[in-house]
Design a protein around this motif. Structure first.
Motif, mmCIF file in Angstrom:
data_model
loop_
_atom_site.group_PDB
_atom_site.id
_atom_site.type_symbol
_atom_site.label_atom_id
_atom_site.label_comp_id
_atom_site.label_asym_id
_atom_site.label_seq_id
_atom_site.Cartn_x
_atom_site.Cartn_y
_atom_site.Cartn_z
ATOM 1 N N GLU A 40 0.822 -1.213 0.000
ATOM 2 C CA GLU A 40 0.000 0.000 0.000
ATOM 3 C C GLU A 40 0.857 1.265 0.000
ATOM 4 O OE1 GLU A 40 -3.160 -0.006 -0.817
ATOM 5 O OE2 GLU A 40 -2.874 -2.156 -0.942
ATOM 6 N N THR A 41 2.009 1.196 0.631
ATOM 7 C CA THR A 41 2.944 2.324 0.582
ATOM 8 C C THR A 41 3.479 2.483 -0.833
ATOM 9 O OG1 THR A 41 3.547 1.967 2.882
ATOM 10 C CG2 THR A 41 5.075 3.265 1.558
ATOM 11 N N ARG A 43 1.966 1.488 -3.563
ATOM 12 C CA ARG A 43 0.839 1.962 -4.374
ATOM 13 C C ARG A 43 0.709 3.489 -4.254
ATOM 14 N NH1 ARG A 43 -4.109 -0.581 -5.765
ATOM 15 N NH2 ARG A 43 -3.672 -2.241 -4.268
ATOM 16 N N SER A 44 0.749 3.997 -3.036
ATOM 17 C CA SER A 44 0.604 5.439 -2.813
ATOM 18 C C SER A 44 1.729 6.226 -3.473
ATOM 19 C CB SER A 44 0.576 5.743 -1.316
ATOM 20 O OG SER A 44 -0.555 5.168 -0.730
ATOM 21 N N ALA A 48 1.025 8.738 -6.681
ATOM 22 C CA ALA A 48 1.363 10.163 -6.589
ATOM 23 C C ALA A 48 2.318 10.612 -7.683
ATOM 24 C CB ALA A 48 1.971 10.459 -5.222
ATOM 25 N N GLN A 61 -5.189 1.624 -10.486
ATOM 26 C CA GLN A 61 -5.471 0.746 -9.348
ATOM 27 C C GLN A 61 -5.603 -0.713 -9.789
ATOM 28 O OE1 GLN A 61 -5.123 1.725 -6.366
ATOM 29 N NE2 GLN A 61 -5.621 3.884 -6.279
#
Length: 90
Positions: A40-41, A43-44, A48, A61
């Motif tokens: 998830e880190t 992905r973020s 960005a 996504q």
């Protein structure tokens, strides 16, 4: 890991997202800074740095999940064409 990021960037491009080399480098730096262990880190960090248009977020996504979380589900159909066509055919 850079090979994985380059492959992911190419997959995004093949599905209609505009991703520059500079953005891939930014994504690699962000991922290295934030850590690569937590999906998830990652992905973020990549969201960005690689996604410029809100309309591209859904494709990002789905492709992120397929490429990083479910690589066994990633078939040639997803590699060769726009995401919407591949999903419609599936």
């Amino acid at each position: 890991m850079i090979e994985r990021l380059l492959g992911f960037a190419e997959l995004l491009r093949k599905n209609g997202l505009r991703v520059s080399t500079g953005e891939v480098l930014d994504g690699a730096r962000a991922a290295a800074t934030d850590g690569l262990e937590d999906p998830e880190t990652l992905r973020s960090a990549l969201l960005a740095t690689l996604v410029k248009r809100q309309g591209d977020e859904a494709a990002f996504q789905e492709l992120f999940d397929l490429y990083f979380l479910r690589p066994g589900d990633l078939s040639g159909a997803y590699q060769d064409g726009p995401l919407a066509q591949a999903l419609a055919a599936a």
